[in-house]
Design an enzyme around this catalytic site. Structure first.
Site, PDB file in Angstrom:
ATOM      1  N   ASN A 144       0.868  -1.178   0.000  1.00  0.00           N
ATOM      2  CA  ASN A 144       0.000   0.000   0.000  1.00  0.00           C
ATOM      3  C   ASN A 144       0.906   1.230   0.000  1.00  0.00           C
ATOM      4  OD1 ASN A 144      -1.485   2.240   1.280  1.00  0.00           O
ATOM      5  ND2 ASN A 144      -3.123   0.744   1.566  1.00  0.00           N
ATOM      6  N   CYS A 180      -6.742   8.383   2.638  1.00  0.00           N
ATOM      7  CA  CYS A 180      -6.466   8.540   4.058  1.00  0.00           C
ATOM      8  C   CYS A 180      -6.911   9.933   4.494  1.00  0.00           C
ATOM      9  CB  CYS A 180      -4.978   8.350   4.334  1.00  0.00           C
ATOM     10  SG  CYS A 180      -4.588   8.681   6.045  1.00  0.00           S
ATOM     11  N   THR A 248     -10.900   4.525   6.320  1.00  0.00           N
ATOM     12  CA  THR A 248     -11.631   5.011   7.497  1.00  0.00           C
ATOM     13  C   THR A 248     -12.543   6.182   7.110  1.00  0.00           C
ATOM     14  OG1 THR A 248      -9.762   6.437   7.989  1.00  0.00           O
ATOM     15  CG2 THR A 248      -9.827   4.311   9.112  1.00  0.00           C
TER      16      THR A 248
HETATM   17  C1  LIG Z   1      -4.609   2.669  13.398  1.00  0.00           C
HETATM   18  C2  LIG Z   1      -4.968   2.522  11.957  1.00  0.00           C
HETATM   19  C3  LIG Z   1      -4.022   2.821  10.989  1.00  0.00           C
HETATM   20  C4  LIG Z   1      -4.341   2.684   9.642  1.00  0.00           C
HETATM   21  N1  LIG Z   1      -3.394   2.970   8.698  1.00  0.00           N
HETATM   22  C5  LIG Z   1      -3.689   2.800   7.386  1.00  0.00           C
HETATM   23  C6  LIG Z   1      -2.710   3.032   6.398  1.00  0.00           C
HETATM   24  O1  LIG Z   1      -1.568   3.369   6.679  1.00  0.00           O
HETATM   25  N2  LIG Z   1      -3.072   2.873   5.092  1.00  0.00           N
HETATM   26  C7  LIG Z   1      -4.329   2.478   4.726  1.00  0.00           C
HETATM   27  O2  LIG Z   1      -4.603   2.328   3.530  1.00  0.00           O
HETATM   28  N3  LIG Z   1      -5.268   2.216   5.649  1.00  0.00           N
HETATM   29  C8  LIG Z   1      -4.976   2.368   6.964  1.00  0.00           C
HETATM   30  N4  LIG Z   1      -5.938   2.103   7.899  1.00  0.00           N
HETATM   31  C9  LIG Z   1      -7.297   1.739   7.455  1.00  0.00           C
HETATM   32  C10 LIG Z   1      -7.508   0.228   7.452  1.00  0.00           C
HETATM   33  O3  LIG Z   1      -6.652  -0.407   6.541  1.00  0.00           O
HETATM   34  C11 LIG Z   1      -8.986  -0.097   7.073  1.00  0.00           C
HETATM   35  O4  LIG Z   1      -9.202   0.313   5.748  1.00  0.00           O
HETATM   36  C12 LIG Z   1      -9.984   0.596   7.980  1.00  0.00           C
HETATM   37  O5  LIG Z   1      -9.524   0.627   9.305  1.00  0.00           O
HETATM   38  C13 LIG Z   1     -11.358  -0.086   7.960  1.00  0.00           C
HETATM   39  O6  LIG Z   1     -11.276  -1.430   8.363  1.00  0.00           O
HETATM   40  P1  LIG Z   1     -11.587  -1.916   9.879  1.00  0.00           P
HETATM   41  O7  LIG Z   1     -12.927  -1.358  10.250  1.00  0.00           O
HETATM   42  O8  LIG Z   1     -11.533  -3.411   9.812  1.00  0.00           O
HETATM   43  O9  LIG Z   1     -10.505  -1.358  10.738  1.00  0.00           O
HETATM   44  C14 LIG Z   1      -5.638   2.239   9.253  1.00  0.00           C
HETATM   45  C15 LIG Z   1      -6.582   1.919  10.249  1.00  0.00           C
HETATM   46  C16 LIG Z   1      -6.257   2.048  11.580  1.00  0.00           C
HETATM   47  C17 LIG Z   1      -7.284   1.703  12.621  1.00  0.00           C
END
Ligand SMILES: Cc1cc2nc3c(=O)[nH]c(=O)nc-3n(C[C@H](O)[C@H](O)[C@H](O)COP(=O)(O)O)c2cc1C
Length: 344
Positions: A144, A180, A248
């Site tokens: 990513n 993001c 998110t």
């Molecule tokens: C602490 C944290 C850091 C994250 N960092 C990234 C990131 O660096 N790049 C990215 O594409 N998504 C990042 N995400 C998003 C996750 O990959 C995912 O798309 C999002 O959290 C939704 O899925 P979930 O509800 O299962 O957490 C991050 C999520 C969290 C909670």
């Protein structure tokens, strides 16, 4: 055991510190003879019915670890023992960067959610490559990629290209992270003309390699129908390999967490259960409106096997988890895979 014994201890401490503590714990435990085998016997489900083939890649099962958990690709070999079918590392930027000031990671326990504004903290491309050279080849690895926070808008594409070219030999697929909410300059990364330029530039770079790698776009759960129509057009115009839905959310509607607490926390991307319906809606819309024209990786609020099946029913080909892994522990992966097998 995770929810009754381990989680109550972990959740007493600052979420970011616990993240790194858990990392070293998993790494150190995995070095003890027999522990890897123990994890595998506890969590791995291997079965033909779980195997998937998508954009030319083979997946042992459709449940992946979402980006942001193993940002620097330091733990993917060990995490492979917890039953994932694939792991996405990153977001990686060309140069290492600190990210936003701490505290930047918050648990929303009543909502089974997380708010984060990490801001692409990562050790950069070179450090990631050092780690990726240690790949034991157990699983498909996604890369990513993003841009550095300090990069000027006219140089965004250069940042993505630098990551793409350097990581090309080391990852199995790529994700252009343009969604993001924590890195500023969001407007440009949401603009269809810019996205077209970015995707075409990366695809052109892809053609210079002997073996081309699949390229996916990761989108936000907050896009409206018009914006989703644009994404469909974009994917079809460029022949992109797929979409990851979703990242998110910036929306705070319907949360049980108090207004006061939310105000104290401030900006950031919301993940976990509160975004489940939103991300499923995006998946369903993309799948139905496009006539299932391209692969979708569904992510957002998967905390149970039922949530996972909902995403697959909505049109996801593979799924990923992050927040659910924190709240439910590694048995979640096994439970999901078992349910998928039953339905097959
Ligand atoms: C602490 C944290 C850091 C994250 N960092 C990234 C990131 O660096 N790049 C990215 O594409 N998504 C990042 N995400 C998003 C996750 O990959 C995912 O798309 C999002 O959290 C939704 O899925 P979930 O509800 O299962 O957490 C991050 C999520 C969290 C909670």
């Amino acid at each position: 055991m995770y929810k009754t014994l381990i989680r109550p201890i972990l959740f007493r401490f600052d979420p970011e510190r616990i993240h790194y503590f858990t990392f070293s714990l998993i790494r150190n435990l995995s070095k003890i003879p027999g522990v890897k085998a123990l994890f595998r016997s506890l969590y791995l489900v291997e079965d033909k019915r779980l195997e998937r083939e998508l954009f030319g890649l083979k997946f042992k099962n459709p449940v992946g670890l979402a980006a942001g958990f193993d940002k620097n690709a330091v733990l993917y070999n060990e995490l492979a023992n917890f039953g994932f079918g694939f792991i996405e590392i990153g977001t990686i930027t060309p140069k290492g960067q600190e990210g936003n000031p701490k505290q930047r990671l918050f648990r929303l326990k009543e909502d089974q959610g997380i708010i984060n504004r990490m801001g692409f903290n990562n050790e950069g491309l070179e450090a990631a490559i050092v780690q990726l050279k240690k790949n034991k080849g157990q699983l498909a690895i996604g890369g990513n990629i993003g841009k550095n926070t300090q990069t000027k808008p006219e140089d965004y594409t250069k940042d993505y290209l630098e990551c793409f070219n350097a990581l090309h030999p080391y990852v199995d697929y790529f994700v252009l992270n343009v969604s993001c909410p924590n890195v500023g300059s969001h407007a440009k990364l949401n603009d269809k003309d810019y996205l077209l330029e970015l995707i075409e530039a990366v695809q052109k770079a892809n053609k210079t390699f002997e073996k081309q790698k699949p390229i996916l776009l990761k989108i936000a759960p907050d896009l409206n129908d018009g914006q989703l129509d644009e994404i469909i057009e974009l994917v079809q115009e460029t022949n992109l390999d797929g979409v990851i839905a979703s990242n998110t959310s910036t929306d705070r509607e319907g949360l049980k967490t108090s207004e006061k607490r939310l105000e104290e926390i401030g900006n950031g991307g919301l993940s976990g259960q509160p975004i489940k319906t939103k991300s499923t809606r995006v998946i369903k819309y993309l799948a139905e409106k496009s006539g299932k024209a391209f692969p979708i990786i569904g992510v957002g609020g998967i905390h149970s096997a039922e949530d996972a099946l909902e995403k697959l029913d909505a049109g996801a080909d593979l799924i990923q988890i992050y927040t659910g892994f924190i709240y439910e522990g590694p048995s979640l992966i096994k439970n999901i895979n078992k349910e998928i097998m039953k339905k097959a």
